[in-house]
Design an enzyme around this catalytic site. Structure first.
Site, PDB file in Angstrom:
ATOM      1  N   GLU A  47       3.196   2.764   2.186  1.00 30.05           N
ATOM      2  CA  GLU A  47       2.202   3.632   2.836  1.00 30.05           C
ATOM      3  C   GLU A  47       1.228   4.197   1.803  1.00 30.05           C
ATOM      4  O   GLU A  47       0.884   5.374   1.804  1.00 30.05           O
ATOM      5  CB  GLU A  47       2.891   4.745   3.657  1.00 30.05           C
ATOM      6  CG  GLU A  47       3.494   4.123   4.907  1.00 30.05           C
ATOM      7  CD  GLU A  47       3.916   5.106   5.965  1.00 30.05           C
ATOM      8  OE1 GLU A  47       3.209   6.119   6.151  1.00 30.05           O
ATOM      9  OE2 GLU A  47       4.924   4.827   6.625  1.00 30.05           O
ATOM     10  N   GLY A  48       0.807   3.326   0.916  1.00 32.56           N
ATOM     11  CA  GLY A  48      -0.113   3.705  -0.159  1.00 32.56           C
ATOM     12  C   GLY A  48       0.670   4.052  -1.392  1.00 32.56           C
ATOM     13  O   GLY A  48       1.493   4.971  -1.354  1.00 32.56           O
TER      14      GLY A  48
END
Lengths: 427, 407, 268
Positions: free
Chosen positions: B386-387
């Site tokens: 998620e990044g």
């Protein structure tokens, strides 16, 4: 009227003596409110929801009044607990109940060894009472066992032999035994705390309108009152309670298997065999027995085993039980386990010893890598001899053990097995 | 520490904890070793209603928000960060539908996700496009009332366990970032198949798959949030989903600390408990402090976000407009900065704490028999997905500069 | 169907602790919970409800005011209704008086709900009393057929039940017409964790609290006064003192010494 118990605040010195005598720990000492202006700082408080109204604290407090050496400014102290107990009058002619009975459990027409344990302890009770000792056997094709029971100490044997008793059905056995009790009026009735005994003994007690003590491990007769004192463990053996059934007869108790030695056989001993006629046609039996499926498992059942080798978390891995099995085989015992190993799926539940598992009382219990959590101890602490093998010399199991060996179990056990084999070969 | 949870939130914590400790703990090692999907545990989570905590009651949910999801994630992750992903991935699939879905799309997909009847997954990464989503090669070509999907997605968490997927594909490769669109794809659609299963370092109870699309035809009604709005769908989703990853990281850290303390107290060296050494206590003190700081940040940010999110969800149910549009009316600012901070901080703490946990446990900590090394392996991913945490820092830095320019 | 489950609130076993100084059981601050064996009874009742349509699951307990928590816990695990027998007059009951009061409560549940009782389920025993007598006792009072030590409910319908009983030497398969009572062992199922909806329902549930008068109990059969048995005394068993430690400088020596000692004690 409900039972009542309360503290007379002005008489309580806060000495804390009652806290110590309370069998159910329902009394605690609280700080006395400041405004009360009494020299005693503490005050007893009773949790009535826990109280069993045994009167122990009342007696204790009253006794202290006599014993105290403290000079009281005013004699009005102690006698601080007041109990008002509801009295129920039961009119039973207890004197008309005679004899000590033992229930002889059988499975598939074979006697279970529990009856010999019952006969052993019941013999002593019957001698103390100077009353007859009888065995009751209910089953199908069981008449042949009567003489064996006599040779193990029974003076009389009541035999209820009928096809209706082929399999154990609670309703059937209850009505048969209750009818016999009502007719013959025994004074005491002992039953095994086995699955069958535990299942229907309480139904019998209620049908016969009397009291029952479950799972007794000690039994005696009070010579004055001639009453049965049945002592049983509760809270997994951490608290022992002695139970009386004062006004109802017969006084019933189930007896924990392996709590007593077996009665000795006296070949040729004489006694009376009474064949009790059975007529099931007037009974209202609704239960239908479908079939019996024998257990396929070959391993020895731990509940009745004389020797048990148990493994715990200290094994570290499921494969560890292979070593325990080998150990058990050499010793000639069953395999036990502690809860964490069962929870982890290393071994099936039927091997679990402890509060939520089986309770065992073997002659020899070898605990390998079991630290001795209270839940486990509850299931095995009454073993006659406990051997502990553990890395940690501080573990609770070492405090309980008859013999303890400190060390790595993977190192020690193979050596012990080897040593036992050596000794056996030598013989 | 009292975080003043509501009655419902406390019930969520209690139930999640009971499942984590009673049902997950005894089997976490099994799933870590075998990489099987923990279906029996998923069934427990379903029966306990834990999939539905952040859905609106209109879809069978309990009406909570991000905070409720975080509480579930934290408690489950204390036992196993991998198994917790069955819920987190479903949330990551559901959030874009909650935020950008039309009333029809919400009615169609949310009830099954809220009940846990169907699990979800979110797929954006491609062999060539990781942190740089603009490099997306997967295409969705308009064909009348349909889109035709072609391409490959990889590293899809919950891979083959999910039945509903939110997917990002380019509808107009020429426009680059502005040509990316979001879609909802269902398992079983012709042309959609599973590729290879990845073998991972941690979170091994969660299957990670490659997804292949070969002329996969989906209805135009499955377009989520308008053509070319894909990146804004992704960004809006990440804003509210990153705290979930943070909660997973936090749970992993706490779980590792709990195991470590219990062991260090028991373990004796030089005749005394390892925990009685001051050097150990200092390590433990740092671990506990970092965890509590992470938790305080996570809860504060999540509660603030929910304050606006739940309001927007409620008005959207009445207006029929997308939640994201309603949100723009209410939200004082975007949450990117804070949600990035939460994810960054909690995951860095998790890595630090679990590494120290292994150190404090010594040799046994490094062994597979003992759960601490698993926490360390599981923690690592929270700094990556998620990044990556580098991207999180970029986002925070960008927000700081932007704020400065607005002063 | 209408199933009634009898439960008891007991000290949580995980918290059973021994005071190291006195060797006695520490009861202060001990958390109370549903008797662990009763959890299996609740789960089985809820599972039957999932199998047989239109089934109501009621739970009954006898105990102090705080025992209401156990009923709410049961509702959070899937039961529908809770009933609480709560009266100082019930205190000090033995298994006879307890089973009497519970069965009067069960009759009252039938009357209040208007739904005929089909099945009563109990746990095998409680973890504090440990008798296993209350379940069969309730059946005796209600004149229901009963089977204890049930490890599987093979078939159940509105009119009958077929169960597997766990015996020391195998399994008995038994069928009873309903109404009947079963007492279950832990092998029967794996209890579920409460659901969130269940927990919320449990918070809101209205639980009637009945006194001895409410259930029309015969005062000579309840509480301490109605109990045929009484606790004459209770004591802590003498704690064992640690025994002999097997010494030895090498594991081989230790093994040898242990086996020698076991032979000496005639244990091999």
């Amino acid at each position: 009227m409900a039972n009542e118990i309360f503290i007379l605040k002005e008489r309580c010195t806060g000495c804390g003596s009652c806290v110590k005598v309370c069998p159910v720990n329902c009394i605690s000492m609280a700080d006395r409110p400041k405004e009360e202006n009494v020299r005693w700082k503490k005050l007893a408080v009773i949790d009535v929801n826990k109280c069993v109204f045994c009167n122990a604290c009342v007696e204790d407090c009253d006794k202290l009044f006599e014993k105290t050496k403290i000079k009281m400014p005013n004699p009005d102290f102690f006698h601080a607990i007041v109990m008002k107990k509801e009295v129920v009058n039961v009119q039973i002619d207890t004197a008309s109940y005679k004899g000590v009975w033992c229930f002889a459990e059988q499975r598939h027409s074979h006697l279970m060894p529990t009856i010999y344990e019952l006969l052993h302890v019941a013999k002593k009770l019957s001698l103390d009472l100077n009353e007859d000792l009888s065995a009751v056997i209910i089953g199908h094709k069981v008449t042949s066992h009567a003489q064996d029971l006599i040779e193990h100490g029974a003076d009389k044997v009541y035999v209820l032999d009928h096809p209706v008793f082929e399999h154990f059905v609670d309703e059937v056995y209850t009505v048969a035994l209750t009818e016999l009790i009502k007719k013959e009026k025994p004074n005491k009735l002992l039953m095994p705390a086995s699955i069958i005994g535990r299942s229907f003994s309480s139904r019998v007690a209620i049908a016969a309108q009397t009291g029952i003590t479950a799972d007794s491990t000690e039994l005696s007769i009070n010579p004055k009152t001639r009453m049965l004192h049945a002592t049983r463990p509760s809270f997994g053996g951490n608290l022992m309670a002695t139970i009386l059934c004062e006004k109802h007869r017969p006084e019933m108790a189930t007896v924990r298997p392996m709590s007593f030695p077996r009665a000795l056989k006296v070949p040729g001993r004489k006694g009376e065999i009474i064949n009790v006629p059975v007529d099931p046609s007037k009974w209202n039996i609704r239960t239908k027995f479908i079939k019996y499926v024998p257990e396929k498992d070959e391993t020895i059942d731990i509940t009745g085993a004389e020797k048990i080798v148990s493994g715990g978390r200290g094994l570290g891995k499921p494969e560890g039980f292979k070593l325990i099995e080998e150990f058990a085989k050499v010793v000639g015992g069953a395999v036990g386990a502690s809860r964490p190993t069962v929870d982890a799926g290393w071994i099936p539940y039927r091997h679990q010893v402890g509060l939520t598992g089986r309770t065992v009382r073997p002659k020899l219990y070898i605990a390998c890598g079991i630290s001795g959590q209270i839940q486990h101890l509850a299931g095995m602490s009454s073993a006659e001899n406990i051997i502990a093998i553990n890395k940690d010399p501080e573990c609770p199991m070492f405090k309980l053990a008859t013999l303890s060996v400190e060390g790595d179990l993977y190192e020690l056990i193979p050596l012990i097995i080897q040593e036992i084999k050596k000794v056996k070969d030598h013989k | 520490m009292n975080y003043f949870l509501t009655e419902e939130q406390q019930a969520i914590v209690d139930i999640s904890r009971e499942i984590a400790q009673k049902k997950i703990k005894p089997v976490r090692e099994h799933y870590d070793v075998t990489e099987e999907y923990p279906w029996p545990i998923v069934e427990e989570l379903r029966k306990a209603d834990l999939f539905g905590v952040y859905f609106h009651p209109n879809y069978g949910g309990l009406g909570g928000g991000g905070m409720e999801l975080c509480l579930v994630m934290e408690e489950i992750s204390k036992a196993c960060g991998g198994i917790a992903l069955s819920i987190a991935c479903t949330a990551l699939c559901a959030f874009p539908i909650i935020l950008f879905g039309t009333p029809e799309q919400k009615k169609r997909y949310l009830p099954d996700l809220a009940s846990g009847k169907k699990l979800g997954a979110f797929t954006i990464t491609e062999p060539e496009a990781g942190s740089d989503a603009t490099a997306t090669r997967c295409t969705a070509k308009k064909d009348g009332n349909f889109y035709i999907l072609n391409g490959t997605k990889n590293f899809c968490s919950n891979g083959n366990a999910a039945e509903i997927y939110t997917l990002f594909a380019s509808t107009n490769p020429k426009r680059g970032a502005r040509g990316i669109s979001a879609f909802i794809v269902e398992k079983g659609t012709a042309g959609f198949s599973m590729g290879k299963k990845e073998v991972k370092m941690g979170i091994r109870a969660s299957p990670t798959y490659e997804l292949n699309f070969d002329n996969c035809k989906i209805s135009k009604d499955n377009l989520l949030g308008g053509e070319g709005h894909g990146l804004s769908v992704a960004q809006g989703t990440f804003d509210i989903s990153r705290p979930g990853v943070a909660a997973q990281a936090l749970g992993i850290a706490q779980g590792a600390l709990d195991e470590t303390l219990a062991y260090a107290k028991m373990r004796k060296q030089f005749g005394q408990s390892v925990l009685s050494f001051q050097s150990s206590q200092h390590m433990a003190a740092d671990m506990a402090t970092q965890i509590e700081a992470a938790r305080a940040l996570l809860y504060t940010v999540t509660k603030a976000m929910d304050h606006e999110l739940l309001q927007a969800v409620e008005t959207s149910e009445k207006s029929g407009k997308a939640v994201y549009d309603e949100l723009k009316q209410i939200a004082s600012r975007r949450w990117t900065k804070y949600s990035a901070m939460v994810k960054l901080y909690c995951s860095d703490v998790a890595m630090k704490v679990t590494t120290d946990a292994v150190q404090l446990c010594g040799g046994i900590g490094y062994m597979r028999d003992f759960p601490v090394e698993k926490f360390m392996r599981d923690a690592k991913i929270t700094q990556i997905y998620e990044g990556t945490n580098q991207i999180q820092r970029n986002e925070i830095g960008y927000a700081l500069i932007k704020e400065l320019s607005q002063k | 169907m209408h199933i009634v489950i009898c439960i008891k609130q007991t000290p949580a076993t995980s918290n059973v602790q021994i005071d190291p100084k006195t060797g006695t059981l520490k009861r202060e601050g001990m958390a109370a919970a549903i008797n662990p064996f009763d959890e299996y009874a609740i789960e089985e009742g809820v599972r039957i409800k999932e199998r047989v349509p239109n089934t109501t699951v009621s739970v009954i307990t006898m105990g102090p005011p705080q025992a209401e928590e156990a009923l709410r816990d049961a509702i959070s695990r899937g039961a529908d209704l809770g009933f609480h027998l709560c009266d100082r007059a019930f205190a000090g009951a033995d298994t006879y008086a307890t089973s009497y009061a519970l069965q009067m409560g069960i009759r009252k549940i039938e009357k209040e709900t208007g739904k005929k009782i089909s099945l009563v389920i109990c746990g095998k025993q409680t973890n504090d009393g440990d008798t296993g007598h209350v379940g069969p006792g309730v059946a005796a009072w209600l004149d229901f057929p009963n089977v204890a030590y049930v490890k599987k409910v093979e078939e159940v319908s509105e009119s009958s039940i077929r169960v597997w009983r766990m015996m020391e030497d195998g399994t008995d398969i038994i069928e009873m017409p309903l109404p009947a009572l079963i007492a279950v062992v832990k092998e029967i199922n794996e209890p579920r964790v409460p659901s969130l909806r269940g927990k919320m329902a449990a918070k809101k549930a209205v639980i009637p609290r009945w006194t001895a008068q409410d259930i029309e109990a015969d005062k000579t059969k309840i509480g301490l006064g109605g109990s045929p048995t009484i606790v004459a005394s209770s004591f802590n068993p003498p704690p064992r003192t640690g025994g002999v430690k097997i010494e030895g400088t090498t594991p081989e020596e230790k093994a040898k010494n242990l086996v020698a000692k076991l032979l000496e004690m005639k244990l091999l």
